[in-house]
Write an enzyme that holds these catalytic residues in place. Structure first.
Site, PDB file in Angstrom:
ATOM      1  N   GLU A  62       3.665  -6.090   8.478  1.00 23.63           N
ATOM      2  CA  GLU A  62       4.116  -7.111   7.518  1.00 23.63           C
ATOM      3  C   GLU A  62       5.393  -7.797   7.976  1.00 23.63           C
ATOM      4  OE1 GLU A  62       2.450  -6.060   3.066  1.00 23.63           O
ATOM      5  OE2 GLU A  62       4.552  -5.695   3.481  1.00 23.63           O
ATOM      6  N   HIS A  89     -11.376  11.783  21.336  1.00 25.76           N
ATOM      7  CA  HIS A  89     -12.834  11.939  21.372  1.00 25.76           C
ATOM      8  C   HIS A  89     -13.536  10.771  20.694  1.00 25.76           C
ATOM      9  CE1 HIS A  89     -12.505  16.134  22.887  1.00 25.76           C
ATOM     10  NE2 HIS A  89     -11.296  15.979  22.353  1.00 25.76           N
ATOM     11  N   LYS A  92      -4.942 -12.633  -2.603  1.00 24.03           N
ATOM     12  CA  LYS A  92      -4.714 -12.530  -4.048  1.00 24.03           C
ATOM     13  C   LYS A  92      -5.153 -13.823  -4.733  1.00 24.03           C
ATOM     14  CE  LYS A  92      -0.672  -9.535  -3.661  1.00 24.03           C
ATOM     15  NZ  LYS A  92       0.775  -9.448  -3.827  1.00 24.03           N
TER      16      LYS A  92
HETATM   17  O1  PA5 Z   1       6.153  -4.954   1.546  1.00 23.17           O
HETATM   18  C1  PA5 Z   1       5.887  -5.382   0.439  1.00 23.17           C
HETATM   19  O2  PA5 Z   1       6.750  -5.875  -0.282  1.00 23.17           O
HETATM   20  C2  PA5 Z   1       4.470  -5.297  -0.146  1.00 23.17           C
HETATM   21  O3  PA5 Z   1       3.536  -4.888   0.752  1.00 23.17           O
HETATM   22  C3  PA5 Z   1       4.493  -4.382  -1.337  1.00 23.17           C
HETATM   23  O4  PA5 Z   1       4.973  -3.128  -0.946  1.00 23.17           O
HETATM   24  C4  PA5 Z   1       3.152  -4.175  -2.009  1.00 23.17           C
HETATM   25  O5  PA5 Z   1       2.465  -5.395  -2.128  1.00 23.17           O
HETATM   26  C5  PA5 Z   1       3.346  -3.571  -3.393  1.00 23.17           C
HETATM   27  O6  PA5 Z   1       4.089  -4.441  -4.185  1.00 23.17           O
HETATM   28  P1  PA5 Z   1       4.689  -4.037  -5.614  1.00 23.17           P
HETATM   29  O7  PA5 Z   1       5.561  -2.852  -5.415  1.00 23.17           O
HETATM   30  O8  PA5 Z   1       5.440  -5.234  -6.050  1.00 23.17           O
HETATM   31  O9  PA5 Z   1       3.530  -3.715  -6.523  1.00 23.17           O
END
Ligand code: PA5
Length: 447
Positions: free
Chosen positions: A289, A310, A424
């Site tokens: 990310e 394996h 989303k």
């Molecule tokens: O790195 C990030 O911010 C995202 O991947 C969130 O961790 C993930 O989408 C979960 O989001 P939230 O804690 O707002 O539900």
């Protein structure tokens, strides 16, 4: 306490030591940019000094809340996805007994997870298993609006309230979310749940050392002070006053960026200890990310070895040469298992008699490293003294600061994740969510 180390010797070849060290000024500049808060995404740098700034009071509050849940519940469901889930899972899997679920005299509640998928069977089976259990819920969502955890919470909240009554349910639900905004904050305030705050300036994937990770980890019986102590020591060991040659986070960032420039587009994080599987899952989110944007970024992959030798071993040894490997090696396992002599020796393994299983594993690790290097796969090696809360705390912070430096060296904003929104938007349009009418029409025309 022993520190984790990084060795890049076996990565040299594809890139030279001179090339890596030529990045010293740039790496130092990127580290300074993080510290000065002058780079892209600088409103999300709260994680940088989290380990050293968490107070005794905050830790005590987390421990007390964990103890309350531990005293009431035989199962605690941690609801969350991505950064609100993976850090906890990584620590708990690494430090708990691998067969924890079969232990008879359990000292800790069973920690289960929800909201990390939308699997109907998963949720059905979870709900069934909870029917005769005393359970509690830790609902974790920074935004408070993520569909997966919100959906799981809606179902489990109702089940808990029906099982123990509304008032008792309130005492078994803890919400971890934003200080002021979001659906979960509104609900928690309305219901009067105990809450913990995820600071505004800490992104999900950097939040494991906030209550997001620390509360469920404490519920699982792990000493969170050791985890934080490891991170504090790594914060010191990777600060701006540490010379480049001694700063393992800068060396890691510089090496992987040089490898990337040389055509190594995939980094495989490999472990030889199955308990570290979820450390790799956490790492994949952190680096994926943070760096995968603007058409750039190393693809973070992972393998559990020797298991995956394996299955994926052939590809790693012989497939397209666009990969490098970072091995997490563990110096000392927790337990000792010695191989016996067998009078029949039908399996031909008597040559191993008297050796520890870990000695065999270590030779598998060394043999694999040499084979992969011979096959054109540069190898970096991170050595953990042991699998302890302290070492994992160090590892978390090492990867976090390494990621910040590396992202800046790559020229991206490591602290946003605009790409996560695309699915989303489509999902909401397909589900006819109010406010998505135009998108609904457009997407349905494509089907
Ligand atoms: O790195 C990030 O911010 C995202 O991947 C969130 O961790 C993930 O989408 C979960 O989001 P939230 O804690 O707002 O539900």
């Amino acid at each position: 306490m022993k520190q984790i180390t990084l060795n890049i010797d076996k990565a040299l070849g594809a890139v030279t030591k001179e090339q890596v060290y030529a990045q010293e000024a740039k790496a130092n500049e990127c580290l300074a940019t993080l510290y000065n808060g002058t780079g892209a995404g600088n409103d999300f740098l709260g994680w940088l000094h989290l380990p050293s700034s968490i107070t005794d009071e905050e830790l005590t509050d987390i421990e007390n809340t964990a103890n309350l849940l531990r005293s009431k519940c035989e199962v605690v469901v941690a609801i969350g996805i991505g950064g609100s889930y993976l850090g906890t899972k990584a620590v708990v899997e690494a430090l708990n007994n691998s067969f924890d679920f079969l232990l008879k005299d359990r000292k800790n509640p069973v920690l289960l997870y929800a909201g990390q998928n939308i699997g109907e069977d998963y949720l059905y089976e979870l709900s069934e298993i909870l029917k005769d259990k005393q359970f509690g819920i830790i609902n974790i969502s920074k935004s408070g609006t993520t569909t997966e955890p919100a959906l799981a919470f809606r179902l489990l909240k109702k089940q808990l309230e029906e099982a123990v009554g509304k008032e008792e349910a309130k005492s078994r639900i803890v919400a971890i979310t934003d200080a002021k905004k979001g659906a979960l904050r509104t609900l928690a305030d309305q219901e009067g749940y105990k809450t913990f705050i995820i600071p505004d300036n800490v992104g999900g994937r950097f939040s494991v050392l906030t209550p997001v990770g620390l509360l469920p980890i404490a519920v699982a019986g792990v000493n969170i002070r050791d985890l934080v102590a490891g991170a504090v020591d790594m914060e010191k060991a990777t600060g701006t006053d540490v010379p480049f040659a001694d700063n393992i986070a800068s060396i890691y960032a510089a090496t992987r960026n040089e490898l990337y420039k040389s055509g190594k587009k995939i980094e495989i994080l490999a472990n030889f200890h199955p308990k570290l599987h979820y450390i790799a899952e956490w790492w994949k989110q952190l680096y994926g990310e943070s760096e995968g944007k603007d058409g750039k970024g190393i693809f973070p992959a992972s393998v559990d070895l020797t298991t995956d030798l394996h299955s994926m071993g052939q590809w790693i040894q012989d497939g397209e040469r666009t990969i490098f490997e970072t091995v997490i090696s563990v110096e000392n396992p927790d337990h000792k298992v010695v191989i016996d002599t067998d009078s029949d020796n039908l399996d031909g393994l008597n040559f191993l008699a008297g050796k520890r299983v870990d000695e065999v594993n270590k030779m598998a690790e060394l043999g694999t490293q040499l084979a992969h290097v011979d096959g054109g796969v540069p190898n970096l090696k991170i050595t953990l003294p042991d699998v302890s809360a302290y070492s994992i705390g160090q590892l978390f912070y090492f990867f976090e600061i390494g990621c910040g430096i590396s992202g800046y060296m790559l020229g991206v904003n490591p602290f946003d994740q605009p790409g996560v929104e695309a699915y989303k938007k489509n999902m909401f349009a397909l589900l006819d969510k109010p406010g998505f009418e135009k998108e609904s029409e457009e997407i349905k025309a494509r089907l």
